[in-house]
Design a protein around this motif. Structure first.
Motif, PDB file in Angstrom:
ATOM      1  N   HIS A 166      -6.585  -0.437   4.397  1.00 23.62           N
ATOM      2  CA  HIS A 166      -6.758  -0.123   5.812  1.00 23.62           C
ATOM      3  C   HIS A 166      -7.399  -1.273   6.573  1.00 23.62           C
ATOM      4  O   HIS A 166      -8.372  -1.094   7.319  1.00 23.62           O
ATOM      5  CB  HIS A 166      -7.556   1.192   5.966  1.00 23.62           C
ATOM      6  CG  HIS A 166      -7.082   2.268   5.034  1.00 23.62           C
ATOM      7  ND1 HIS A 166      -7.882   2.897   4.119  1.00 23.62           N
ATOM      8  CD2 HIS A 166      -5.843   2.782   4.833  1.00 23.62           C
ATOM      9  CE1 HIS A 166      -7.170   3.770   3.407  1.00 23.62           C
ATOM     10  NE2 HIS A 166      -5.928   3.713   3.808  1.00 23.62           N
TER      11      HIS A 166
ATOM     12  N   ASP B 170       1.140   3.319   3.158  1.00 15.53           N
ATOM     13  CA  ASP B 170       0.383   4.474   2.659  1.00 15.53           C
ATOM     14  C   ASP B 170       1.292   5.659   2.307  1.00 15.53           C
ATOM     15  O   ASP B 170       0.815   6.785   2.148  1.00 15.53           O
ATOM     16  CB  ASP B 170      -0.714   4.923   3.627  1.00 15.53           C
ATOM     17  CG  ASP B 170      -2.035   5.215   2.907  1.00 15.53           C
ATOM     18  OD1 ASP B 170      -2.031   5.338   1.665  1.00 15.53           O
ATOM     19  OD2 ASP B 170      -3.070   5.326   3.592  1.00 15.53           O
TER      20      ASP B 170
ATOM     21  N   HIS C 110      -9.703   0.823  -2.591  1.00 17.84           N
ATOM     22  CA  HIS C 110      -9.177   1.937  -1.792  1.00 17.84           C
ATOM     23  C   HIS C 110     -10.211   3.052  -1.713  1.00 17.84           C
ATOM     24  O   HIS C 110     -10.850   3.380  -2.707  1.00 17.84           O
ATOM     25  CB  HIS C 110      -7.894   2.453  -2.462  1.00 17.84           C
ATOM     26  CG  HIS C 110      -7.103   3.407  -1.632  1.00 17.84           C
ATOM     27  ND1 HIS C 110      -7.531   4.682  -1.330  1.00 17.84           N
ATOM     28  CD2 HIS C 110      -5.895   3.263  -1.043  1.00 17.84           C
ATOM     29  CE1 HIS C 110      -6.613   5.273  -0.574  1.00 17.84           C
ATOM     30  NE2 HIS C 110      -5.610   4.444  -0.386  1.00 17.84           N
TER      31      HIS C 110
ATOM     32  N   HIS D 159       0.862  -1.195   0.000  1.00 16.45           N
ATOM     33  CA  HIS D 159       0.000   0.000   0.000  1.00 16.45           C
ATOM     34  C   HIS D 159       0.890   1.233   0.000  1.00 16.45           C
ATOM     35  O   HIS D 159       1.288   1.740   1.066  1.00 16.45           O
ATOM     36  CB  HIS D 159      -0.931  -0.027   1.220  1.00 16.45           C
ATOM     37  CG  HIS D 159      -1.982   1.039   1.195  1.00 16.45           C
ATOM     38  ND1 HIS D 159      -3.202   0.901   1.832  1.00 16.45           N
ATOM     39  CD2 HIS D 159      -2.016   2.267   0.625  1.00 16.45           C
ATOM     40  CE1 HIS D 159      -3.924   1.998   1.660  1.00 16.45           C
ATOM     41  NE2 HIS D 159      -3.213   2.845   0.934  1.00 16.45           N
TER      42      HIS D 159
ATOM     43  N   HIS E  55       1.795   4.789  -2.632  1.00 16.01           N
ATOM     44  CA  HIS E  55       1.259   5.502  -3.797  1.00 16.01           C
ATOM     45  C   HIS E  55       2.263   6.402  -4.481  1.00 16.01           C
ATOM     46  O   HIS E  55       3.266   6.805  -3.894  1.00 16.01           O
ATOM     47  CB  HIS E  55       0.081   6.379  -3.373  1.00 16.01           C
ATOM     48  CG  HIS E  55      -1.033   5.667  -2.685  1.00 16.01           C
ATOM     49  ND1 HIS E  55      -1.840   4.752  -3.330  1.00 16.01           N
ATOM     50  CD2 HIS E  55      -1.496   5.746  -1.408  1.00 16.01           C
ATOM     51  CE1 HIS E  55      -2.754   4.305  -2.471  1.00 16.01           C
ATOM     52  NE2 HIS E  55      -2.565   4.891  -1.306  1.00 16.01           N
TER      53      HIS E  55
HETATM   54 ZN    ZN Z   1      -3.711   4.766   0.411  1.00 11.98          ZN
END
Ligand code: ZN
Ligand code: URA
Length: 387
Positions: free
Chosen positions: A257, A334, A200, A15, A17
């Motif tokens: 999450h 994240d 997501h 996860h 980005h």
């Molecule tokens: Zn994310």
């Protein structure tokens, strides 16, 4: 020379980005969210994504440079620079990252352009992964605003890209959510291409639920901490109720999450299903009485769902372990969201270390289970072995 990290101890971030420079250019041309804009007095351009940030954006536009707190978040080099991604990985002992375009992906593009832009962006991700062979893979973005055949073409395009392992999807689908029957052919094509869906959130909950003080006083806390996970939970619950997992048995979905609140609420969803007179009647009418069509939420969690470990606490992580099984859970950070606020952003980030610490505390430092969540699971599930 130091021996290569054995596969059993590889650390994988599923996860994480990026916004490639070309995507940032699109955001800079926009006048409504999502957009990127510079404000006098703010060192970095600001990235404004969420409906909850519109009020602050309008205020900043009105106040000009006198505004003390610019809207959105700083668009630092971390969002677009591959070098920064690799630096972040090295800082946190991450061997492999499975990068994805961040929200809101291609959801806002006009139907006439989204197919071409998807192709460009996915090719760019593929090229970036090729610069660090074995260290980077990616989840592609789909042009969901385009006609169905364009979406299908995009799936065929990305399935042929060497480092692509799945597609990242928001919860809006073709505009009606993920329980839309028109989306079934898309899910089928994704499953047939042996790609994983990374589900997501982006849209959160309606602004009004945060109350009149939120925009001025609470920053992004309520929409990010609560809106995002509820959005994911609702999206999966709708897919479950619509029988999407039964209709497309090959569909495999990684929930962001740690599934939002799904591990915690699965029992309640089950009970509400069990006690719903109307749902029972609807299911009987559609002849969905067969055992296969009546799998519980728990079954779906253990058979078609994977969860990331992006929940920042052993309490939530334990629920995720028990809901989907320790073999279906995968570490994530994240990045580049949640940078340290008052420390050097080239050093360790607590948003990454909290998730690793939760794995160690829950499963035991040095245990096979911890190693599985930190990387081995991802290597197996996403076929990250070798080239
Ligand atoms: Zn994310
Ligand atoms: N905020 C976002 O908008 N996206 C993320 O992925 C994390 C935080």
């Amino acid at each position: 020379a130091a021996p290569a990290v054995p596969t059993s101890r590889k650390v994988v971030d599923v996860h994480t980005h990026m916004y490639p420079p070309e995507y940032v250019k699109i955001l800079k041309r926009r006048t409504t969210i999502p957009l990127v804009r510079s404000f006098p007095g703010a060192p970095d351009p600001r990235l404004i994504l969420l409906a909850a940030e519109v009020e602050a954006l309008e205020k900043a536009e009105k106040d000009g440079s006198s505004s003390s707190s610019p809207p959105g978040r700083p668009l630092t080099r971390h969002y677009s620079s591959l070098e920064q991604k690799i630096h972040f990985m090295n800082t946190h002992g991450i061997d492999i990252s499975v990068v994805s375009l961040a929200n809101p992906w291609l959801d806002f593009l006009d139907a006439s352009e989204s197919g071409r832009i998807a192709k460009d962006i996915n090719s760019e991700f593929s090229r970036m992964c090729g610069e660090h062979p074995g260290r980077l893979y990616f989840f592609a973005a789909l042009p969901l605003t385009a006609p169905l055949n364009t979406v299908q073409e995009a799936i065929q395009h990305v399935r042929g890209l060497k480092y692509c392992r799945g597609v990242i999807l928001g919860t809006s689908g073709l505009g009606q959510g993920l329980d839309d029957p028109d989306l079934l052919p898309v899910f089928e094509a994704i499953a047939n291409a042996d790609l994983l869906v990374f589900l997501h959130p982006h849209y959160g909950l309606p602004n009004q639920v945060w109350g009149p003080r939120a925009a001025a006083d609470y920053g992004h806390v309520l929409p990010l901490a609560l809106g995002f996970p509820m959005e994911t939970t609702i999206a999966v619950a709708r897919m479950y109720l619509a029988g999407v997992f039964d209709k497309v048995r090959g569909l495999r979905v990684l929930l962001a999450h740690s599934g939002g609140t799904l591990p915690f609420l699965a029992g309640r969803i089950e009970s509400c299903v069990m006690h719903d007179e109307h749902l029972l009647r609807v299911r009987r009418k559609h002849g969905a009485a067969g055992a296969a069509a009546c799998r519980s939420v728990w079954d779906v969690l253990r058979q078609q769902v994977y969860l990331d470990a992006v929940i920042y606490s052993p309490v939530g992580l334990q629920a995720a372990v028990e809901a989907s099984g320790v073999d279906r859970l995968m570490y994530g950070t994240d990045h580049p969201f949640f940078p340290p606020l008052e420390k050097d952003d080239q050093g360790p980030w607590e948003s990454a270390t909290l998730n690793a610490d939760a794995v160690m505390e829950t499963l035991g430092k040095g245990s096979a289970e911890a190693a599985a969540v930190m990387g081995t699971n991802a290597v197996k599930i996403l076929r990250l072995q070798g080239e």
